[in-house]
Motif scaffolding. Structure first.
Motif, PDB file in Angstrom:
ATOM      1  N   ILE A  29      24.009  -2.030  22.916  1.00  0.00           N
ATOM      2  CA  ILE A  29      22.959  -1.811  21.922  1.00  0.00           C
ATOM      3  C   ILE A  29      22.719  -3.138  21.226  1.00  0.00           C
ATOM      4  O   ILE A  29      23.643  -3.745  20.685  1.00  0.00           O
ATOM      5  CB  ILE A  29      23.365  -0.719  20.928  1.00  0.00           C
ATOM      6  N   THR A  30      21.462  -3.586  21.222  1.00  0.00           N
ATOM      7  CA  THR A  30      21.139  -4.872  20.607  1.00  0.00           C
ATOM      8  C   THR A  30      20.449  -4.729  19.260  1.00  0.00           C
ATOM      9  O   THR A  30      20.532  -5.642  18.439  1.00  0.00           O
ATOM     10  CB  THR A  30      20.254  -5.707  21.550  1.00  0.00           C
ATOM     11  N   ALA A  31      19.764  -3.604  19.013  1.00  0.00           N
ATOM     12  CA  ALA A  31      19.064  -3.440  17.736  1.00  0.00           C
ATOM     13  C   ALA A  31      18.814  -1.962  17.459  1.00  0.00           C
ATOM     14  O   ALA A  31      18.816  -1.128  18.376  1.00  0.00           O
ATOM     15  CB  ALA A  31      17.747  -4.205  17.753  1.00  0.00           C
ATOM     16  N   TYR A  32      18.601  -1.666  16.189  1.00  0.00           N
ATOM     17  CA  TYR A  32      18.281  -0.308  15.739  1.00  0.00           C
ATOM     18  C   TYR A  32      16.955  -0.330  15.000  1.00  0.00           C
ATOM     19  O   TYR A  32      16.566  -1.344  14.413  1.00  0.00           O
ATOM     20  CB  TYR A  32      19.355   0.211  14.780  1.00  0.00           C
ATOM     21  N   GLY A  33      16.294   0.819  15.006  1.00  0.00           N
ATOM     22  CA  GLY A  33      15.039   0.953  14.256  1.00  0.00           C
ATOM     23  C   GLY A  33      14.791   2.390  13.862  1.00  0.00           C
ATOM     24  O   GLY A  33      15.265   3.318  14.511  1.00  0.00           O
TER      25      GLY A  33
END
Length: 156
Positions: A79-83
C-alpha cells in the motif's frame, strides 16, 4: 447354529446395557456450587467505547498487508497511499456489544491500482484483549475469502 449366536449377541448387549444403567443409578447426585465456586469475582468486561480514529489504523493495515502479501501469496504488492478515509458506523448494534468503529476509504497499491479498503477498530480486540484490534479487507485482494463476498464481512 445361527440362532444360537444371534441370541447370544442380544443377551450380551442386554447385560452390558443393564450394567451401564446400574452403575449410573448408584452414582452421586449433582450438588449446587458452594460460595467459593460461584463466579462472584468475575465482573465481566467493562467497555468504555474509547476507540481511536480511523486514521490511527492505517500504519497497522499497511504493515499487515505487506506481510500477508509477501508471506502467503508471494506478491510484492504494498500500500503506497490512502484516500477518502471516513467512518461508516460507530457501535452499529446494541450498546452492550463490543464497541467497534467501522471505516472505509481507498488505497493506492504499488501496481498503480486504486481499490476500496474496509476496516474496523475493536476495543480490546487484539491478542489477549491487551489493546485495540484491527480487522481489514482490501476489496479484490481477499484471496483467502475471509470477508467474502467483496469484503462484506468487514463492513457493518
Amino acid at each position: 447354529m445361527r440362532d444360537l449366536f444371534s441370541s447370544a449377541r442380544k443377551t450380551g448387549f442386554g447385560v452390558a446395557l443393564g450394567a451401564a444403567f446400574g452403575l449410573l443409578a448408584f452414582g452421586q447426585s449433582a450438588q449446587a456450587a458452594n460460595p467459593l465456586e460461584l463466579n462472584f469475582w468475575l465482573t465481566g468486561p467493562k467497555y468504555e467505547g474509547r476507540l481511536r480514529t480511523c486514521e490511527a489504523a492505517l500504519g497497522t493495515i499497511t504493515a499487515e498487508f505487506q506481510e500477508k502479501e509477501s508471506t502467503y501469496w508471494n506478491s510484492r504488492l504494498t500500500i503506497t497511499a490512502y484516500g477518502k478515509i471516513h467512518e461508516i458506523a460507530y457501535r452499529p448494534w446494541q450498546s452492550d456489544n463490543i464497541p467497534r468503529r467501522y471505516c472505509a476509504g481507498d488505497v493506492m497499491l504499488s501496481d498503480g491500482k486504486v481499490r476500496p479498503v474496509y476496516f474496523s477498530l475493536i476495543e480490546d480486540g487484539s491478542f489477549a484483549g491487551y489493546d485495540q484490534g484491527i480487522e481489514w479487507c482490501v476489496k479484490g485482494l481477499d484471496r483467502n475469502w475471509a470477508y467474502n463476498p467483496s469484503c462484506t464481512g468487514a463492513r457493518p
